[in-house]
Design a protein around this motif. Structure first.
Motif, PDB file in Angstrom:
ATOM      1  N   GLY A   1      12.914  12.083 -17.002  1.00  0.00           N
ATOM      2  CA  GLY A   1      12.569  10.674 -17.063  1.00  0.00           C
ATOM      3  C   GLY A   1      11.749  10.221 -15.880  1.00  0.00           C
ATOM      4  N   ASP A   2      11.597   8.921 -15.799  1.00  0.00           N
ATOM      5  CA  ASP A   2      10.841   8.326 -14.702  1.00  0.00           C
ATOM      6  C   ASP A   2      11.593   8.480 -13.381  1.00  0.00           C
ATOM      7  OD1 ASP A   2       9.773   5.536 -16.775  1.00  0.00           O
ATOM      8  OD2 ASP A   2       8.871   7.512 -16.476  1.00  0.00           O
ATOM      9  N   TYR A   3      10.837   8.379 -12.304  1.00  0.00           N
ATOM     10  CA  TYR A   3      11.460   8.307 -10.982  1.00  0.00           C
ATOM     11  C   TYR A   3      12.084   6.917 -10.884  1.00  0.00           C
ATOM     12  CZ  TYR A   3       9.357  12.658  -9.458  1.00  0.00           C
ATOM     13  OH  TYR A   3       9.023  13.979  -9.322  1.00  0.00           O
ATOM     14  N   ASN A   4      13.399   6.862 -10.854  1.00  0.00           N
ATOM     15  CA  ASN A   4      14.070   5.565 -10.917  1.00  0.00           C
ATOM     16  C   ASN A   4      15.067   5.337  -9.801  1.00  0.00           C
ATOM     17  OD1 ASN A   4      16.024   7.345 -11.692  1.00  0.00           O
ATOM     18  ND2 ASN A   4      16.409   6.437 -13.693  1.00  0.00           N
ATOM     19  N   VAL A   5      15.094   6.212  -8.815  1.00  0.00           N
ATOM     20  CA  VAL A   5      15.891   5.981  -7.611  1.00  0.00           C
ATOM     21  C   VAL A   5      14.910   5.965  -6.452  1.00  0.00           C
ATOM     22  CG1 VAL A   5      17.758   6.780  -6.135  1.00  0.00           C
ATOM     23  CG2 VAL A   5      17.867   7.173  -8.619  1.00  0.00           C
ATOM     24  N   TRP A   6      14.857   4.844  -5.753  1.00  0.00           N
ATOM     25  CA  TRP A   6      13.836   4.663  -4.721  1.00  0.00           C
ATOM     26  C   TRP A   6      14.464   4.298  -3.388  1.00  0.00           C
ATOM     27  CZ3 TRP A   6       8.564   5.318  -5.505  1.00  0.00           C
ATOM     28  CH2 TRP A   6       8.168   5.512  -6.833  1.00  0.00           C
ATOM     29  N   GLY A   7      13.838   4.787  -2.320  1.00  0.00           N
ATOM     30  CA  GLY A   7      14.218   4.349  -0.999  1.00  0.00           C
ATOM     31  C   GLY A   7      13.476   3.071  -0.638  1.00  0.00           C
ATOM     32  N   GLN A   8      13.702   2.594   0.576  1.00  0.00           N
ATOM     33  CA  GLN A   8      13.099   1.341   1.007  1.00  0.00           C
ATOM     34  C   GLN A   8      11.719   1.526   1.615  1.00  0.00           C
ATOM     35  OE1 GLN A   8      16.095  -0.301   3.630  1.00  0.00           O
ATOM     36  NE2 GLN A   8      17.127  -1.331   1.946  1.00  0.00           N
ATOM     37  N   GLY A   9      11.366   2.742   1.961  1.00  0.00           N
ATOM     38  CA  GLY A   9      10.046   3.011   2.482  1.00  0.00           C
ATOM     39  C   GLY A   9      10.007   3.117   3.999  1.00  0.00           C
ATOM     40  N   THR A  10       9.018   3.856   4.469  1.00  0.00           N
ATOM     41  CA  THR A  10       8.781   3.974   5.908  1.00  0.00           C
ATOM     42  C   THR A  10       7.276   3.887   6.138  1.00  0.00           C
ATOM     43  OG1 THR A  10       9.222   5.333   7.884  1.00  0.00           O
ATOM     44  CG2 THR A  10       8.709   6.528   5.859  1.00  0.00           C
ATOM     45  N   GLN A  11       6.886   3.102   7.130  1.00  0.00           N
ATOM     46  CA  GLN A  11       5.466   2.820   7.358  1.00  0.00           C
ATOM     47  C   GLN A  11       4.805   3.931   8.173  1.00  0.00           C
ATOM     48  OE1 GLN A  11       3.561   0.239   6.185  1.00  0.00           O
ATOM     49  NE2 GLN A  11       1.784   1.214   7.152  1.00  0.00           N
ATOM     50  N   VAL A  12       3.642   4.334   7.695  1.00  0.00           N
ATOM     51  CA  VAL A  12       2.798   5.290   8.426  1.00  0.00           C
ATOM     52  C   VAL A  12       1.463   4.607   8.692  1.00  0.00           C
ATOM     53  CG1 VAL A  12       1.548   7.471   8.304  1.00  0.00           C
ATOM     54  CG2 VAL A  12       3.899   7.327   7.460  1.00  0.00           C
ATOM     55  N   THR A  13       1.074   4.542   9.945  1.00  0.00           N
ATOM     56  CA  THR A  13      -0.191   3.940  10.323  1.00  0.00           C
ATOM     57  C   THR A  13      -0.993   4.944  11.139  1.00  0.00           C
ATOM     58  OG1 THR A  13       0.818   1.740  10.389  1.00  0.00           O
ATOM     59  CG2 THR A  13      -1.310   2.008  11.488  1.00  0.00           C
ATOM     60  N   VAL A  14      -2.202   5.211  10.682  1.00  0.00           N
ATOM     61  CA  VAL A  14      -3.063   6.189  11.351  1.00  0.00           C
ATOM     62  C   VAL A  14      -4.314   5.467  11.837  1.00  0.00           C
ATOM     63  CG1 VAL A  14      -4.256   8.396  11.152  1.00  0.00           C
ATOM     64  CG2 VAL A  14      -2.212   7.961   9.770  1.00  0.00           C
ATOM     65  N   SER A  15      -4.559   5.530  13.117  1.00  0.00           N
ATOM     66  CA  SER A  15      -5.728   4.875  13.705  1.00  0.00           C
ATOM     67  C   SER A  15      -6.809   5.897  14.009  1.00  0.00           C
ATOM     68  CB  SER A  15      -5.322   4.135  14.969  1.00  0.00           C
ATOM     69  OG  SER A  15      -4.770   5.030  15.915  1.00  0.00           O
ATOM     70  N   SER A  16      -8.032   5.418  13.952  1.00  0.00           N
ATOM     71  CA  SER A  16      -9.163   6.329  14.182  1.00  0.00           C
ATOM     72  C   SER A  16      -9.516   6.419  15.651  1.00  0.00           C
ATOM     73  CB  SER A  16     -10.369   5.856  13.380  1.00  0.00           C
ATOM     74  OG  SER A  16     -10.705   4.537  13.745  1.00  0.00           O
TER      75      SER A  16
END
Length: 117
Positions: free
Chosen positions: A102-117
């Protein structure tokens, strides 16, 4: 209900590496697959990499050769090793899991990734 908790995000310069972790509150054997998704501001959420409970992996073309997904079943944790990061990798990264086909239906809250040049 097994929950997923992401960690390991941060701010880095282009070319550097980060390792994201997705820790399950129960056995990851309750899932048939775990994946990493990301969503940049103004964009739709997109798949990054997936791994099945048997260890088969799949990657988005944009990250092939740079990102590696792996799992440690003893720790109920799935990792995303991200090397040679680029500014376009900047996004909120989510861990997700599914049971059966089935679908992906269990999700975490997320973690931010920021990449600067």
């Amino acid at each position: 209900q097994v929950q997923l908790v992401e960690s390991g995000g941060g701010s880095v310069q282009a070319g550097r590496s980060l390792r994201l972790s997705c820790a399950a509150s129960g056995s990851i054997f309750s899932f048939t697959a775990v994946g990493w998704y990301r969503q940049a501001p103004g964009n739709q959420r997109e798949p990054v990499a997936t791994i099945t409970i048997m260890g088969s992996t799949n990657y988005a073309n944009a990250v092939k050769g740079r990102f590696t997904i792996s799992k440690d079943t003893a720790k109920n944790t799935v990792y995303l090793q991200m090397n040679n990061l680029k500014p376009e990798d900047t996004a909120l990264y989510f861990c997700a899991a599914r049971r059966g086909l089935g679908d992906y239906n269990v999700w975490g809250q997320g973690t931010q990734v920021t990449v600067s040049s």
